[in-house]
Motif scaffolding. Structure first.
Motif, PDB file in Angstrom:
ATOM      1  N   ASP A 127       0.836  -1.208   0.000  1.00  0.00           N
ATOM      2  CA  ASP A 127       0.000   0.000   0.000  1.00  0.00           C
ATOM      3  C   ASP A 127       0.867   1.253   0.000  1.00  0.00           C
ATOM      4  O   ASP A 127       1.881   1.309   0.715  1.00  0.00           O
TER       5      ASP A 127
ATOM      6  N   GLU B  61      -0.401  -2.915  10.530  1.00  0.00           N
ATOM      7  CA  GLU B  61      -0.365  -2.986   9.064  1.00  0.00           C
ATOM      8  C   GLU B  61       0.849  -2.247   8.526  1.00  0.00           C
ATOM      9  O   GLU B  61       1.397  -2.603   7.492  1.00  0.00           O
TER      10      GLU B  61
ATOM     11  N   ASP C 160      -4.884  -2.242  12.571  1.00  0.00           N
ATOM     12  CA  ASP C 160      -4.822  -1.472  11.329  1.00  0.00           C
ATOM     13  C   ASP C 160      -5.035  -0.033  11.761  1.00  0.00           C
ATOM     14  O   ASP C 160      -6.172   0.371  12.025  1.00  0.00           O
TER      15      ASP C 160
ATOM     16  N   LEU D  50      -5.056   2.905  10.471  1.00  0.00           N
ATOM     17  CA  LEU D  50      -5.992   3.730   9.715  1.00  0.00           C
ATOM     18  C   LEU D  50      -6.518   2.900   8.543  1.00  0.00           C
ATOM     19  O   LEU D  50      -5.766   2.524   7.642  1.00  0.00           O
ATOM     20  N   ASP D  51      -7.798   2.580   8.589  1.00  0.00           N
ATOM     21  CA  ASP D  51      -8.403   1.739   7.542  1.00  0.00           C
ATOM     22  C   ASP D  51      -9.201   2.619   6.592  1.00  0.00           C
ATOM     23  O   ASP D  51      -9.929   3.505   7.012  1.00  0.00           O
ATOM     24  N   GLY D  52      -9.023   2.325   5.287  1.00  0.00           N
ATOM     25  CA  GLY D  52      -9.761   3.100   4.276  1.00  0.00           C
ATOM     26  C   GLY D  52      -9.024   4.385   3.935  1.00  0.00           C
ATOM     27  O   GLY D  52      -9.609   5.362   3.490  1.00  0.00           O
ATOM     28  N   SER D  53      -7.682   4.358   4.132  1.00  0.00           N
ATOM     29  CA  SER D  53      -6.945   5.636   4.037  1.00  0.00           C
ATOM     30  C   SER D  53      -6.965   6.239   2.642  1.00  0.00           C
ATOM     31  O   SER D  53      -6.665   7.414   2.473  1.00  0.00           O
TER      32      SER D  53
ATOM     33  N   ASN E  85     -16.585  -4.617  -4.479  1.00  0.00           N
ATOM     34  CA  ASN E  85     -16.045  -3.788  -5.551  1.00  0.00           C
ATOM     35  C   ASN E  85     -16.317  -4.473  -6.891  1.00  0.00           C
ATOM     36  O   ASN E  85     -15.564  -5.358  -7.321  1.00  0.00           O
TER      37      ASN E  85
ATOM     38  N   TYR F 297     -21.185   0.381  -1.547  1.00  0.00           N
ATOM     39  CA  TYR F 297     -19.748   0.100  -1.366  1.00  0.00           C
ATOM     40  C   TYR F 297     -19.032   1.414  -1.118  1.00  0.00           C
ATOM     41  O   TYR F 297     -18.996   2.278  -1.986  1.00  0.00           O
TER      42      TYR F 297
ATOM     43  N   GLY G 146     -15.733   1.601   0.339  1.00  0.00           N
ATOM     44  CA  GLY G 146     -14.305   1.434   0.080  1.00  0.00           C
ATOM     45  C   GLY G 146     -13.465   1.593   1.327  1.00  0.00           C
ATOM     46  O   GLY G 146     -12.242   1.537   1.273  1.00  0.00           O
TER      47      GLY G 146
ATOM     48  N   MET H 110     -13.277  -0.485   4.791  1.00  0.00           N
ATOM     49  CA  MET H 110     -13.866  -1.701   5.384  1.00  0.00           C
ATOM     50  C   MET H 110     -14.662  -1.358   6.635  1.00  0.00           C
ATOM     51  O   MET H 110     -15.762  -1.871   6.835  1.00  0.00           O
TER      52      MET H 110
ATOM     53  N   TYR I 229     -14.874  -9.227   0.105  1.00  0.00           N
ATOM     54  CA  TYR I 229     -13.694  -8.935  -0.681  1.00  0.00           C
ATOM     55  C   TYR I 229     -13.150 -10.301  -1.119  1.00  0.00           C
ATOM     56  O   TYR I 229     -12.386 -10.935  -0.390  1.00  0.00           O
TER      57      TYR I 229
ATOM     58  N   LYS J  73      -7.676  -9.286  -0.910  1.00  0.00           N
ATOM     59  CA  LYS J  73      -6.865  -8.102  -0.587  1.00  0.00           C
ATOM     60  C   LYS J  73      -6.726  -7.886   0.926  1.00  0.00           C
ATOM     61  O   LYS J  73      -5.694  -7.410   1.398  1.00  0.00           O
TER      62      LYS J  73
ATOM     63  N   ARG K 263      -6.274  -8.116   4.956  1.00  0.00           N
ATOM     64  CA  ARG K 263      -5.300  -8.832   5.774  1.00  0.00           C
ATOM     65  C   ARG K 263      -6.038  -9.574   6.888  1.00  0.00           C
ATOM     66  O   ARG K 263      -6.917  -9.027   7.562  1.00  0.00           O
TER      67      ARG K 263
ATOM     68  N   GLU L   1      -7.594  -7.155   9.908  1.00  0.00           N
ATOM     69  CA  GLU L   1      -8.836  -6.692   9.261  1.00  0.00           C
ATOM     70  C   GLU L   1      -9.905  -7.783   9.354  1.00  0.00           C
ATOM     71  O   GLU L   1     -10.963  -7.574   9.959  1.00  0.00           O
TER      72      GLU L   1
HETATM   73  P1  AHG Z   1      -6.285   0.188   4.347  1.00  0.00           P
HETATM   74  O1  AHG Z   1      -6.673   1.603   4.055  1.00  0.00           O
HETATM   75  O2  AHG Z   1      -6.127  -0.093   5.820  1.00  0.00           O
HETATM   76  O3  AHG Z   1      -5.099  -0.260   3.551  1.00  0.00           O
HETATM   77  O4  AHG Z   1      -7.511  -0.747   3.940  1.00  0.00           O
HETATM   78  C1  AHG Z   1      -8.115  -0.548   2.695  1.00  0.00           C
HETATM   79  C2  AHG Z   1      -8.997  -1.712   2.403  1.00  0.00           C
HETATM   80  C3  AHG Z   1     -10.363  -1.662   3.104  1.00  0.00           C
HETATM   81  O5  AHG Z   1     -10.523  -0.556   3.929  1.00  0.00           O
HETATM   82  C4  AHG Z   1     -11.372  -1.615   1.973  1.00  0.00           C
HETATM   83  O6  AHG Z   1     -12.440  -2.495   2.221  1.00  0.00           O
HETATM   84  C5  AHG Z   1     -10.577  -2.065   0.770  1.00  0.00           C
HETATM   85  O7  AHG Z   1      -9.227  -1.707   1.014  1.00  0.00           O
HETATM   86  C6  AHG Z   1     -11.042  -1.390  -0.492  1.00  0.00           C
HETATM   87  O8  AHG Z   1     -10.274  -1.941  -1.527  1.00  0.00           O
HETATM   88  P2  AHG Z   1     -10.615  -1.557  -3.057  1.00  0.00           P
HETATM   89  O9  AHG Z   1     -10.301  -0.100  -3.180  1.00  0.00           O
HETATM   90  O10 AHG Z   1      -9.720  -2.457  -3.859  1.00  0.00           O
HETATM   91  O11 AHG Z   1     -12.076  -1.861  -3.266  1.00  0.00           O
END
Ligand code: AHG
Ligand code: MN
Ligand code: MN
Ligand code: MN
Length: 330
Positions: free
Chosen positions: A64, A93, A114, A116-119, A207, A239, A241, A243, A259, A269, A271, A275
């Protein structure tokens, strides 16, 4: 005016009473997690003002691109958890290796998180979160072995959601509870107790951009949501994006988040340790289900701290229909 404020500490102590081995250690550990969440919440809210948006210019071990807030959140949680004096192993992470804490400052818990999720959603102001899972090790081995354990062995798990308000959703093994941050007090106050996920709801969350890469079971499952058997309503696609945000909606409204594995990412994708396990721990405690298609997520034994897993999680009846497709279609 509510004058009987049930803080997270007061509520978790009351719940721990039923379990004799509970000690103040767990409460102090949760206090360090709350501190991390409050710090991240305040920085997420001022990210645009304090030049905290954008990339840090490096990648983490799972490839990432790290955002500035990823690294700030990671540092805060590591410092806060280390200084709690209750932790022997930390997995983040954002760090390739586990952090091992021995001696005076060590303790009987191992925390995977994790920060920060969804960063990828930071810069556009969409909800993001923090995810954590807690194992107890009475005789720590001070190695990855303390966390390479099935998710079912966790003693607690939860997530913070930095949305219109800052919410902490936690399970200590039984029941799922939501606490909302009162910024004027700096305390997380109990706002929902014993949340139960609907056993079915007409929402699916995936997705769809990856649909050309999915296996036939996932294709069949998603198709059956969009054009269901007669007499059933077609599902809506939601969706976000992040989690944490997708799972929070699934917990409260029901439905299914996926996912899946695909031809590009055979393990999906997300972890497993920080996650999939914590979310599966919460959703199962709320009466839902989480599978990788073949096994319950919580029964998987991890072999490495950053390994990925496919996941389908949410309402029991919906998730069971995907599991059945994997059994019937080989
Ligand atoms: P993170 O930001 O901790 O790396 O996690 C991102 C993850 C999760 O939050 C989300 O469900 C997924 O990535 C979305 O992935 P896509 O953009 O591939 O859909
Ligand atoms: Mn990431
Ligand atoms: Mn994440
Ligand atoms: Mn992350």
């Amino acid at each position: 005016m509510n004058s009987d404020l049930v803080t997270l500490a007061r509520h978790s102590i009351a719940l721990q009473k039923e379990n004799p081995e509970a000690s103040g250690d767990f409460t102090l550990l949760m206090a360090s997690i709350q501190l991390g969440c409050k710090f991240v919440a305040s920085n997420v809210r001022k990210a645009g003002l304090a030049n905290l948006t954008g990339l840090a210019g490096c990648k983490n071990i799972t490839g990432d691109d790290q955002k500035k807030l990823d690294l700030i959140a990671d540092d805060v949680f590591v410092n806060s958890l280390k200084s709690s004096g209750k932790v022997s192993v930390l997995v983040s992470e954002e760090r390739e290796e586990a952090i091992i804490i021995e001696g005076e400052q060590s303790g009987n818990y191992a925390v995977v998180f994790d920060p920060l999720d969804g960063s990828s959603n930071i810069d556009c102001g969409v909800s993001i979160g923090t995810i954590f899972g807690i194992y107890r090790s009475d005789r720590p081995s001070y190695s990855n072995k303390d966390v390479l354990r099935p998710g079912r062995e966790m003693v607690a798990a939860g997530y913070a959601l930095y949305g219109s308000s800052t919410q902490l959703v936690v399970s200590y093994g039984k029941g799922v509870h939501c606490y909302t941050l009162d910024p004027s007090l700096g305390e997380f106050i109990l706002t929902q107790e014993n949340i139960v996920i609907p056993e079915r709801a007409t929402i699916y969350s995936v997705n769809e951009g990856n649909s050309s890469l999915w296996d036939k079971q996932t294709c069949a499952f998603v198709l059956s949501r969009k054009s269901p058997l007669k007499g059933r309503k077609p599902y809506s696609l939601r969706y976000i994006g992040s989690m944490v945000a997708d799972i929070h909606r699934t917990l409260l409204y029901g439905g299914v988040f996926l996912y899946p594995r695909d031809s590009k990412n055979p393990a999906g994708k997300l972890r497993l340790l920080y996650e999939c396990f914590p979310m599966a721990f919460l959703i199962e405690a709320a009466g839902g289900r989480a599978t990788d298609g073949k096994d319950n997520i919580l029964d998987i034994i991890p072999t490495s701290i950053h390994q990925r897993s496919p996941i389908c999680i949410g309402s029991r009846l919906d998730v069971s229909e995907l599991a059945t497709l994997y059994m019937e279609m080989d």
